[in-house]
Design an enzyme around this catalytic site. Sequence first.
Site, PDB file in Angstrom:
ATOM      1  N   ASP A  94       0.835  -1.198   0.000  1.00  0.00           N
ATOM      2  CA  ASP A  94       0.000   0.000   0.000  1.00  0.00           C
ATOM      3  C   ASP A  94       0.875   1.255   0.000  1.00  0.00           C
ATOM      4  OD1 ASP A  94      -2.781   1.013   0.392  1.00  0.00           O
ATOM      5  OD2 ASP A  94      -1.926   1.876   2.206  1.00  0.00           O
ATOM      6  N   GLU A 116      14.757 -15.385   0.497  1.00  0.00           N
ATOM      7  CA  GLU A 116      15.186 -16.404   1.470  1.00  0.00           C
ATOM      8  C   GLU A 116      14.154 -17.528   1.551  1.00  0.00           C
ATOM      9  OE1 GLU A 116      15.802 -14.717   5.341  1.00  0.00           O
ATOM     10  OE2 GLU A 116      16.858 -13.005   4.488  1.00  0.00           O
TER      11      GLU A 116
HETATM   12  C1  NOJ Z   1      -4.427   2.929  -0.912  1.00  0.00           C
HETATM   13  C2  NOJ Z   1      -5.575   2.034  -0.631  1.00  0.00           C
HETATM   14  O1  NOJ Z   1      -5.879   1.301  -1.787  1.00  0.00           O
HETATM   15  C3  NOJ Z   1      -6.706   2.921  -0.183  1.00  0.00           C
HETATM   16  O2  NOJ Z   1      -7.919   2.230  -0.101  1.00  0.00           O
HETATM   17  C4  NOJ Z   1      -6.321   3.530   1.135  1.00  0.00           C
HETATM   18  O3  NOJ Z   1      -7.305   4.470   1.521  1.00  0.00           O
HETATM   19  C5  NOJ Z   1      -4.984   4.259   1.036  1.00  0.00           C
HETATM   20  N1  NOJ Z   1      -4.001   3.516   0.307  1.00  0.00           N
HETATM   21  C6  NOJ Z   1      -4.435   4.540   2.413  1.00  0.00           C
HETATM   22  O4  NOJ Z   1      -3.988   3.361   3.014  1.00  0.00           O
END
Ligand code: NOJ
Length: 546
Positions: free
Chosen positions: A207, A258
């Site tokens: 993310d 690993e």
């Molecule tokens: C990207 C994620 O896909 C989204 O849903 C989220 O709100 C933001 N990152 C923050 O984590």
Amino acid sequence: MPADTLWWRDAVIYQIYIRSMADGDGDGVGDIAGIRSRLSYLRELGVDAVWITPWYPSPMADGGYDVADYRDIDPTFGTLTNAESLIREIHERGMRLIVDLVPNHTSHCHEWFQGALAAAPGSRERQRYVFRDGKSPDQPPNDWGSVFGGPAWTQVTEPDGRPGQWYLHLFAPEQPDLNWDNPEVRAEFEDVLRFWLDRGVDGFRIDVAHGLVKHPDLPDLGTGHEDVLEPPDRVHHPHWDRDGVHDIYRSWRRLAEEYPGDRMYVAEAWVAKPERLARYVRPGELHTAFNFDFLRCSWDSAALRSVIDTSLHALRGVGAPATWVLSNHDVTRHVTRYGRPHSTRGSGPQRELIEPPDLEVGTRRARAALLLMLALPGSAYVYQGEELGLEEVEDLPEEVLQDPTWERSGRTIRGRDGCRVPLPWSGVAQPFGFSLNGSQPWLPQPSHWQGLTAEAQQADQHSMLSLYRDALRARREHPALGDGTMSWVDGVPPDVLVFRRDPGLLCVVNLSESPYPLPEHGRVLLSSEPVQNGKLPRDTAAWLET
Ligand code: NOJ
């Protein structure tokens, strides 16, 4: 468990937004039991792997992207034991599992952040996050804006009751940003990776992969609000896509290697241009990165061709496969996007401000776009519900909206709930089989989805679901499809795309207003609408054997 073959270079991966896939325990929210009950469906659909959005304990300020404990499962979704059973069952069906890692920020309920609030400025606890004094007692340290609206800083009350330091949150205030200059943060996430790798997961979706490292001086931006889905237009940005993130990914790659079994990473990185994205997948870094330029592109042949070319060109330079995606849980569903004359990725402005989509046109284009995407070299993601042809639900009542964007924008931007409405599985009335005991789902489903349930589409060979199944089967079986190269066939009208995959396959996409006579070919392997008198109707794609 499937064989190890650099599977991620051409896999089709199904995105499960866990809250909305299937509800096994009858509380109206999707969960692990629900997913387990739908594994045969996924197998029959023909995907190679699934990616599950965050399932960790979370107060759900941002649908689980606010993680309070990276080594457990939220009770709404099940238990760690349930997760382990799911991993095993997915493997038994010959599929793989990718989990979502959220390293840019924790939840404000994470024990580290609670410790930081209780500790003094400058303490070890505060140094895990980005705490600073304000420019003045009531002015934040800089002008950065939150992706969800409003400032990216919140002032805390110090343990002695006085207004105190500010902490950074590029997203909601409930999502404090971690300090990736701190070795303790790096060590912690390496341990979290091992925790899940030891449990057999096959990969991680990272993310906000472009956001972890911030400029050490936290300089003003001068622009205010930041939209994470619109890439920064400058390369030297103080908090997006900074060169420092790559050290982190080099160490993560070494760590994954690993482990046996070809584990992989996919980056969520919204960056300025394909060359910047390619840096994330250089040798020794991450394996793949979502191609959001393709997702953002409107239904326009020249624009699509250019996105495909520039992406493949940049990736070829680093030897990484392309990763195509049409929809996800952050953007307007593509049936709706393509149903508007000027399709944008949009996350939904207020309903009265937007033109209603033509869903018939959008659906037709979505069918063609699937054949386009699955014929391109590389891997592809399918967002749950796109195989049912679901549209964005743009008329959710305001009182049910949960996306933090809604409140943070002063109720001017509805946010992303419209692409997260629980799936319709069967039956003629809400919850359409979503909750096994008939409970009402956490977001209401449109009544006309009774015609779009998996059950209703199952037996109809012209349904969206059948097209997805047919296309995924053909893609698996045909030697030309998947990883490899492609070449454009020139000398075709400007609104038609034709490219060759070797051996022996042509993909033709007609984006023009009129039917297009198919080039010389053998069998029509698949078409998104019936071919009529040797002609491909408008907004239609076909795979031809040559
Ligand atoms: C990207 C994620 O896909 C989204 O849903 C989220 O709100 C933001 N990152 C923050 O984590």
